[in-house]
Motif scaffolding. Sequence first.
Motif, PDB file in Angstrom:
ATOM      1  N   LEU A 128      26.032  84.204  76.704  1.00 34.45           N
ATOM      2  CA  LEU A 128      24.913  83.796  77.510  1.00 34.45           C
ATOM      3  C   LEU A 128      23.387  83.541  76.977  1.00 34.45           C
ATOM      4  N   TRP A 129      23.202  84.027  75.708  1.00 36.33           N
ATOM      5  CA  TRP A 129      22.045  83.437  74.866  1.00 36.33           C
ATOM      6  C   TRP A 129      22.205  82.135  74.531  1.00 36.33           C
ATOM      7  N   LEU A 130      23.449  81.770  74.086  1.00 38.95           N
ATOM      8  CA  LEU A 130      23.483  80.516  73.902  1.00 38.95           C
ATOM      9  C   LEU A 130      23.421  79.298  74.885  1.00 38.95           C
ATOM     10  N   PHE A 131      23.838  79.832  76.133  1.00 32.90           N
ATOM     11  CA  PHE A 131      23.838  79.147  77.420  1.00 32.90           C
ATOM     12  C   PHE A 131      22.364  78.835  77.578  1.00 32.90           C
ATOM     13  N   GLY A 132      21.228  79.943  77.451  1.00 36.37           N
ATOM     14  CA  GLY A 132      19.992  79.604  77.765  1.00 36.37           C
ATOM     15  C   GLY A 132      19.438  78.739  76.726  1.00 36.37           C
ATOM     16  N   LEU A 133      19.795  78.954  75.176  1.00 37.93           N
ATOM     17  CA  LEU A 133      19.381  78.251  74.376  1.00 37.93           C
ATOM     18  C   LEU A 133      19.587  76.806  74.593  1.00 37.93           C
ATOM     19  N   CYS A 134      20.682  76.233  74.876  1.00 39.88           N
ATOM     20  CA  CYS A 134      21.021  74.882  75.196  1.00 39.88           C
ATOM     21  C   CYS A 134      20.216  74.418  76.205  1.00 39.88           C
ATOM     22  N   LEU A 135      20.055  75.132  77.344  1.00 40.46           N
ATOM     23  CA  LEU A 135      19.418  74.740  78.630  1.00 40.46           C
ATOM     24  C   LEU A 135      17.945  74.488  78.480  1.00 40.46           C
ATOM     25  N   LYS A 136      17.212  75.222  77.745  1.00 36.81           N
ATOM     26  CA  LYS A 136      15.828  75.114  77.289  1.00 36.81           C
ATOM     27  C   LYS A 136      15.431  74.464  76.374  1.00 36.81           C
ATOM     28  N   ASP A 137      16.436  73.989  75.632  1.00 32.70           N
ATOM     29  CA  ASP A 137      15.987  73.023  74.416  1.00 32.70           C
ATOM     30  C   ASP A 137      16.704  71.744  74.516  1.00 32.70           C
ATOM     31  N   PRO A 138      16.256  70.672  75.230  1.00 30.45           N
ATOM     32  CA  PRO A 138      16.995  69.458  75.183  1.00 30.45           C
ATOM     33  C   PRO A 138      16.506  68.621  73.808  1.00 30.45           C
ATOM     34  N   HIS A 139      15.733  69.011  73.024  1.00 27.22           N
ATOM     35  CA  HIS A 139      15.305  68.191  72.003  1.00 27.22           C
ATOM     36  C   HIS A 139      16.548  67.944  71.219  1.00 27.22           C
ATOM     37  N   ILE A 140      17.592  68.719  71.056  1.00 31.12           N
ATOM     38  CA  ILE A 140      18.507  68.577  70.036  1.00 31.12           C
ATOM     39  C   ILE A 140      19.568  67.567  70.444  1.00 31.12           C
ATOM     40  N   ASN A 141      19.940  67.457  71.701  1.00 30.15           N
ATOM     41  CA  ASN A 141      21.233  66.729  72.197  1.00 30.15           C
ATOM     42  C   ASN A 141      20.796  66.010  73.525  1.00 30.15           C
ATOM     43  N   GLY A 142      19.660  66.553  73.983  1.00 39.05           N
ATOM     44  CA  GLY A 142      19.259  65.777  75.209  1.00 39.05           C
ATOM     45  C   GLY A 142      19.661  66.589  76.240  1.00 39.05           C
ATOM     46  N   SER A 143      19.166  66.585  77.463  1.00 41.18           N
ATOM     47  CA  SER A 143      19.397  67.428  78.645  1.00 41.18           C
ATOM     48  C   SER A 143      20.730  66.838  79.226  1.00 41.18           C
ATOM     49  N   ILE A 144      20.950  65.484  79.067  1.00 43.13           N
ATOM     50  CA  ILE A 144      22.122  64.841  79.591  1.00 43.13           C
ATOM     51  C   ILE A 144      23.550  65.526  79.405  1.00 43.13           C
ATOM     52  N   ASP A 145      23.447  66.282  78.236  1.00 39.77           N
ATOM     53  CA  ASP A 145      24.639  67.265  77.914  1.00 39.77           C
ATOM     54  C   ASP A 145      24.725  68.598  78.490  1.00 39.77           C
ATOM     55  N   TYR A 146      23.746  68.912  79.267  1.00 41.09           N
ATOM     56  CA  TYR A 146      23.821  70.117  79.826  1.00 41.09           C
ATOM     57  C   TYR A 146      23.597  70.269  81.432  1.00 41.09           C
ATOM     58  N   GLY A 147      24.276  69.359  82.057  1.00 40.94           N
ATOM     59  CA  GLY A 147      24.338  69.129  83.370  1.00 40.94           C
ATOM     60  C   GLY A 147      25.202  70.033  84.247  1.00 40.94           C
ATOM     61  N   ASP A 148      25.524  69.795  85.367  1.00 46.05           N
ATOM     62  CA  ASP A 148      26.232  70.690  86.015  1.00 46.05           C
ATOM     63  C   ASP A 148      27.760  71.119  85.429  1.00 46.05           C
ATOM     64  N   ASP A 149      28.345  70.027  84.883  1.00 44.25           N
ATOM     65  CA  ASP A 149      29.738  70.166  84.218  1.00 44.25           C
ATOM     66  C   ASP A 149      29.546  71.479  83.122  1.00 44.25           C
ATOM     67  N   TYR A 150      28.437  71.428  82.380  1.00 39.91           N
ATOM     68  CA  TYR A 150      28.091  72.307  81.328  1.00 39.91           C
ATOM     69  C   TYR A 150      28.016  73.937  81.990  1.00 39.91           C
ATOM     70  N   ILE A 151      27.213  73.922  83.138  1.00 41.12           N
ATOM     71  CA  ILE A 151      26.882  75.105  83.919  1.00 41.12           C
ATOM     72  C   ILE A 151      28.182  75.618  84.315  1.00 41.12           C
ATOM     73  N   ASP A 152      29.108  74.666  85.057  1.00 42.60           N
ATOM     74  CA  ASP A 152      30.504  75.076  85.517  1.00 42.60           C
ATOM     75  C   ASP A 152      31.255  75.679  84.484  1.00 42.60           C
ATOM     76  N   ASP A 153      31.228  75.120  83.196  1.00 42.01           N
ATOM     77  CA  ASP A 153      32.067  75.625  81.922  1.00 42.01           C
ATOM     78  C   ASP A 153      31.732  77.147  81.659  1.00 42.01           C
ATOM     79  N   LYS A 154      30.143  77.303  81.508  1.00 38.55           N
ATOM     80  CA  LYS A 154      29.670  78.598  81.162  1.00 38.55           C
ATOM     81  C   LYS A 154      29.977  79.349  82.503  1.00 38.55           C
ATOM     82  N   LEU A 155      29.948  79.387  83.571  1.00 36.55           N
ATOM     83  CA  LEU A 155      30.399  80.239  84.759  1.00 36.55           C
ATOM     84  C   LEU A 155      31.678  80.569  84.827  1.00 36.55           C
TER      85      LEU A 155
END
Length: 336
Positions: free
Chosen positions: A291-318
Amino acid sequence: MLFPVSYSTLSDQAINDYLKKQYHLNNNTRTSYLLRGMNDTYLVTTPEKKYVFRVYRGDWRGNESEVSFEMELLHHLDQNGISVSLPIPDQQGNLIQNLQAPEGTRYAVLFTFAEGTEKGIDTEEISERFGQAVAEIHLKSDSFHTTSSRQELTLDYLIHQTLEAVQPHMQHRLKDFQELKQIAAKLENSLREHGLDTLDWGICHGDLHGNTNVSYMDDLTMTHYDFDLCGYGWRAYDIAEFRLARQVRLGHDPAQMELLWSAFIKGYQSIRALSDKDLHAVPVFVAIRQLWLFGLCLKDPHINGSIDYGDDYIDDKLHFFRNLSIFQEDIRVTQP
């Protein structure tokens, strides 16, 4: 007027010139940008040896006391026989550099290079040895004391602040976000039923997955590095990252995953005891870590860019959270 900057990338050449002057390094020193992450890492090479220069992000470690905490911990571990990558003082004896970047002050530290190679932990021998090394870190850090401040790895930090970070990125999926909140509440309640006050609390490395952050020599002796996520927390949370990393890598082979986990716990317990309550809390902390890693990636697009954390990423974590065995009264903890 310069346009505001949230996260800059500092010039390799400028850093190289700075290091040669500040640390009196060889004129043939070369500096190259090595890794972007929660901080920026530069490889510094002289004719004699290699170093690592880490530049902390201003929006991540904007308080010098937090960086001092890490440096003091590294010295404490070194003085107690743990091989770690150590901070190097400059010519004035300062461990921490204050760099004035476009976004403001960024702290930076020059570290010794962790000799050896990284290994994927794919054998029981390495897993057991790594478990012993983790236990040594926990054991030797029990005597650590500091007046420097550091974010503690509390449930408020791991769960509540994470949900606050995730919510803006799931406004288009409010039903799913409400489900995530319910799952997080179940995780918290499960931990409280374990008795939080009875769980082992102390210094945690914070990122003990075993894939990186440790270099191995041929005889499997280890040097640990990257304590940027360290702080006071539950030791069950600290070792949960190792189990989570095995689940991610070996989800297709649960038998092998359990063998490596069992070897890790065997190694750990040969150095330092863990209570049954701590062991039974690990699967819950695995989910909280995810859960913490999920939040870290969503709130911090400066590492890879927000394109990597769209709906597919959310679906995977859910999918991960919806299939947690701890909600099916199926907690399996392997003990030696």
